[in-house]
Structure formats: structure tokens, C-alpha cells
Design a protein around this motif. Structure first.
Motif, short mmCIF file in Angstrom:
data_model
loop_
_atom_site.label_atom_id
_atom_site.label_comp_id
_atom_site.label_asym_id
_atom_site.label_seq_id
_atom_site.Cartn_x
_atom_site.Cartn_y
_atom_site.Cartn_z
N VAL A 163 0.84 -1.20 0.00
CA VAL A 163 0.00 0.00 0.00
C VAL A 163 0.87 1.25 0.00
CG1 VAL A 163 -1.59 1.37 1.42
CG2 VAL A 163 -1.99 -1.08 1.10
N ASP A 164 0.52 2.23 -0.83
CA ASP A 164 1.23 3.50 -0.90
C ASP A 164 0.54 4.49 0.05
OD1 ASP A 164 2.09 6.10 -1.53
OD2 ASP A 164 2.45 5.58 -3.63
N PRO A 165 1.17 4.87 1.15
CA PRO A 165 0.54 5.77 2.12
C PRO A 165 0.11 7.11 1.53
CG PRO A 165 2.44 4.71 3.11
CD PRO A 165 2.48 4.39 1.65
N HIS A 166 0.92 7.66 0.63
CA HIS A 166 0.57 8.95 0.05
C HIS A 166 -0.69 8.85 -0.81
CE1 HIS A 166 0.92 12.95 -1.64
NE2 HIS A 166 0.81 12.43 -2.84
N ALA A 167 -0.77 7.81 -1.62
CA ALA A 167 -1.94 7.63 -2.49
C ALA A 167 -3.20 7.45 -1.64
CB ALA A 167 -1.73 6.43 -3.41
N VAL A 168 -3.09 6.69 -0.57
CA VAL A 168 -4.26 6.49 0.30
C VAL A 168 -4.66 7.81 0.95
CG1 VAL A 168 -5.09 5.36 2.40
CG2 VAL A 168 -3.74 4.07 0.74
N ALA A 169 -3.68 8.58 1.39
CA ALA A 169 -3.98 9.87 2.02
C ALA A 169 -4.73 10.79 1.08
CB ALA A 169 -2.69 10.53 2.50
N VAL A 170 -4.29 10.85 -0.17
CA VAL A 170 -4.97 11.68 -1.17
C VAL A 170 -6.39 11.18 -1.40
CG1 VAL A 170 -4.98 12.39 -3.60
CG2 VAL A 170 -2.82 12.37 -2.32
N ALA A 171 -6.55 9.87 -1.52
CA ALA A 171 -7.87 9.29 -1.78
C ALA A 171 -8.83 9.51 -0.60
CB ALA A 171 -7.74 7.80 -2.08
N VAL A 172 -8.35 9.32 0.62
CA VAL A 172 -9.20 9.48 1.79
C VAL A 172 -9.63 10.94 1.94
CG1 VAL A 172 -9.27 9.42 4.32
CG2 VAL A 172 -8.28 7.51 3.05
N LEU A 173 -8.68 11.86 1.78
CA LEU A 173 -9.03 13.27 1.90
C LEU A 173 -10.05 13.67 0.84
CD1 LEU A 173 -8.71 16.05 3.11
CD2 LEU A 173 -6.67 16.39 1.70
N GLY A 174 -9.83 13.22 -0.39
CA GLY A 174 -10.79 13.53 -1.45
C GLY A 174 -12.17 12.98 -1.15
N GLN A 175 -12.22 11.79 -0.61
CA GLN A 175 -13.51 11.18 -0.27
C GLN A 175 -14.22 11.96 0.83
OE1 GLN A 175 -13.43 7.38 1.85
NE2 GLN A 175 -14.98 6.59 0.44
N LEU A 176 -13.49 12.30 1.88
CA LEU A 176 -14.10 13.03 3.00
C LEU A 176 -14.58 14.41 2.58
CD1 LEU A 176 -11.73 12.04 5.94
CD2 LEU A 176 -13.94 11.04 5.32
N ARG A 177 -13.76 15.12 1.81
CA ARG A 177 -14.19 16.43 1.35
C ARG A 177 -15.41 16.32 0.42
NH1 ARG A 177 -11.42 18.68 5.02
NH2 ARG A 177 -9.43 19.73 4.58
N GLY A 178 -15.41 15.30 -0.43
CA GLY A 178 -16.54 15.12 -1.34
C GLY A 178 -17.82 14.82 -0.60
N ILE A 179 -17.76 13.95 0.40
CA ILE A 179 -18.94 13.65 1.20
C ILE A 179 -19.41 14.90 1.94
CG2 ILE A 179 -19.77 12.35 3.21
CD1 ILE A 179 -17.90 10.07 2.33
N SER A 180 -18.45 15.67 2.44
CA SER A 180 -18.79 16.91 3.15
C SER A 180 -19.55 17.88 2.25
CB SER A 180 -17.52 17.58 3.67
OG SER A 180 -16.84 16.76 4.58
N MET A 181 -19.11 18.02 1.01
CA MET A 181 -19.78 18.94 0.10
C MET A 181 -21.17 18.44 -0.26
SD MET A 181 -17.87 21.53 -0.26
CE MET A 181 -18.82 22.34 -1.55
N GLN A 182 -21.32 17.13 -0.44
CA GLN A 182 -22.65 16.59 -0.69
C GLN A 182 -23.58 16.87 0.48
OE1 GLN A 182 -23.01 12.62 -2.69
NE2 GLN A 182 -20.78 12.57 -2.37
N HIS A 183 -23.06 16.70 1.69
CA HIS A 183 -23.87 16.97 2.88
C HIS A 183 -24.22 18.45 2.97
CE1 HIS A 183 -24.69 17.57 7.23
NE2 HIS A 183 -25.25 16.39 7.12
N GLN A 184 -23.30 19.30 2.57
CA GLN A 184 -23.55 20.74 2.58
C GLN A 184 -24.70 21.10 1.65
OE1 GLN A 184 -21.99 23.28 4.38
NE2 GLN A 184 -21.00 24.68 2.98
N LEU A 185 -24.71 20.47 0.46
CA LEU A 185 -25.72 20.79 -0.55
C LEU A 185 -27.07 20.14 -0.27
CD1 LEU A 185 -23.49 20.46 -3.72
CD2 LEU A 185 -24.49 22.57 -2.83
#
Length: 210
Positions: A163-185
Motif C-alpha cells: 500500500v502507498d501511504p501517500h496515495a491512500v492519504a490523497v484518496a481518503v481526503l478527497g472522499q471526505l471532502r466530497g462527502i462533506s460537500m454533498q452533505h452541505q448541498l
């Protein structure tokens, strides 16, 4: 029955220290700034308007933050401070990561004005010279924390070695921010309790050693 005079009752209360008064004023100014961002966007955020909304003068805002840029930086930091509770005693590693992502999604249900302001500012940051460096730094710090969890998981054998820690970090952050924006809308479309468990379980299955 309380028969003490107002002055007697006031005198009996411990007086706030200068640091406490400063913290109270800064909290009020940041709350006012968040209100303005949510109501009308970052263009409505001026030191004068923040002071007026909080019941202070522009001079007080300048004294505490110095500039609009510094105010935005403070707002970005304070809005995310302690967003996910209960992680202090969990050591870095896979379990910390999973609790973080589940807790983050669940916390959206109770997110206040400051968190909403953070997301609105984050969404406009790529096209804003004053916001871009602030939120790039915030995201970098978040990715660093996620990276540390994954790397520790690899080191202690809980996470697969490939597992590449950097790739996972980017993916997790993108997922959390995306869910947050959906919840905002559309908050009614995001079941934060169900989704928090789902996201954590998905990452567990994706990362853990079989």
C-alpha cells in the motif's frame, strides 16, 4: 432567596484574565466571520463587517488578526480544530485512520456554521489567490496525518506492505471532502451514521493484511 446586590454578586465572580478576554474576543470575531462567509461568501468578508457583526470596532479586528488574510487563516484553523472527537488516546495506525474517517463523516450531522464556512472557502480556494495557499496548507497537514496512520499500519503489519501511504492519504481526503460537500448541498440525502460505518469498513477491507 438571593438578597445580594448586583455589585456584590458581580464582585463574587472571578474576573477573567487578559488571556481569557482575548480568547473570548477572538472567538466572537471568528464566529462573526464564519456567519458572513456562509451568508454571502468570502467577498462579504471585510474587517469592518466582521467587527460590526461581532459588536466590535474594525480596530479590534485589526488588533487581533492584523489583516484579512490572517483572519482567513485563523478561521480555517479554528473551523477544523477538534472536528473529530475521541482520537487523543488512539495510537497512530490503521485503527486510528478508521476511527478518523468514520468520526469525520458522523460529525457532519452536527457541523456548525464554522465548518460550513470552511467548506465554502475550501471549494473556492483553487481560483482565489488569497485562499489557495491557506487551504493547500490545511489539506497538506490533513494528508500528512493520514499518511502517518497508513505508514504506521504498514510498519506494524496491520496494513498490506504494497500500500502507498501517500496515495491512500490523497484518496481518503478527497472522499471526505466530497462527502462533506454533498452533505452541505443536500444534508437529507447523506445518512452520516450509515455512511461513516460504510466508509470505515471499505477502507479496512482495502488496506488490512489478510
Amino acid at each position: 432567596m438571593d438578597t445580594g446586590t448586583t455589585s456584590e454578586r458581580t464582585a463574587s465572580r472571578p474576573r477573567r484574565t487578559q488571556e481569557e478576554r482575548r480568547a473570548h474576543t477572538e472567538a466572537a470575531l471568528l464566529a462573526a466571520a464564519a456567519d458572513l462567509v456562509v451568508e454571502a461568501g468570502v467577498s462579504a468578508l471585510t474587517l469592518a463587517r466582521v467587527g460590526e457583526r461581532a459588536g466590535y470596532s474594525r480596530g479590534i479586528v485589526t488588533h487581533h488578526f492584523g489583516s484579512k488574510q490572517a483572519l482567513l487563516e485563523a478561521l480555517a484553523r479554528s473551523a477544523q480544530a477538534g472536528f473529530v472527537a475521541g482520537l487523543e488516546d488512539v495510537p497512530a495506525g490503521l485503527e486510528h485512520l478508521l476511527r478518523l474517517v468514520a468520526g469525520y463523516v458522523r460529525a457532519l450531522a452536527g457541523a456548525g456554521v464554522a465548518s460550513r464556512a470552511f467548506l465554502l472557502l475550501w471549494a473556492t480556494a483553487p481560483t482565489s489567490p488569497e485562499l489557495a495557499p491557506i487551504f493547500a496548507e490545511r489539506d497538506e497537514r490533513f494528508r500528512a496525518d493520514l499518511h502517518a496512520d497508513v505508514a504506521q499500519g504498514v510498519a506494524d503489519g496491520a496494513v498490506r506492505a504494497d500500500v502507498d501511504p501517500h496515495a491512500v492519504a490523497v484518496a481518503v481526503l478527497g472522499q471526505l471532502r466530497g462527502i462533506s460537500m454533498q452533505h452541505q448541498l443536500a444534508p437529507e440525502s447523506v445518512d452520516t451514521e450509515l455512511l461513516g460505518a460504510l466508509v470505515a469498513d471499505t477502507w479496512r477491507r482495502a488496506l488490512e493484511t489478510v
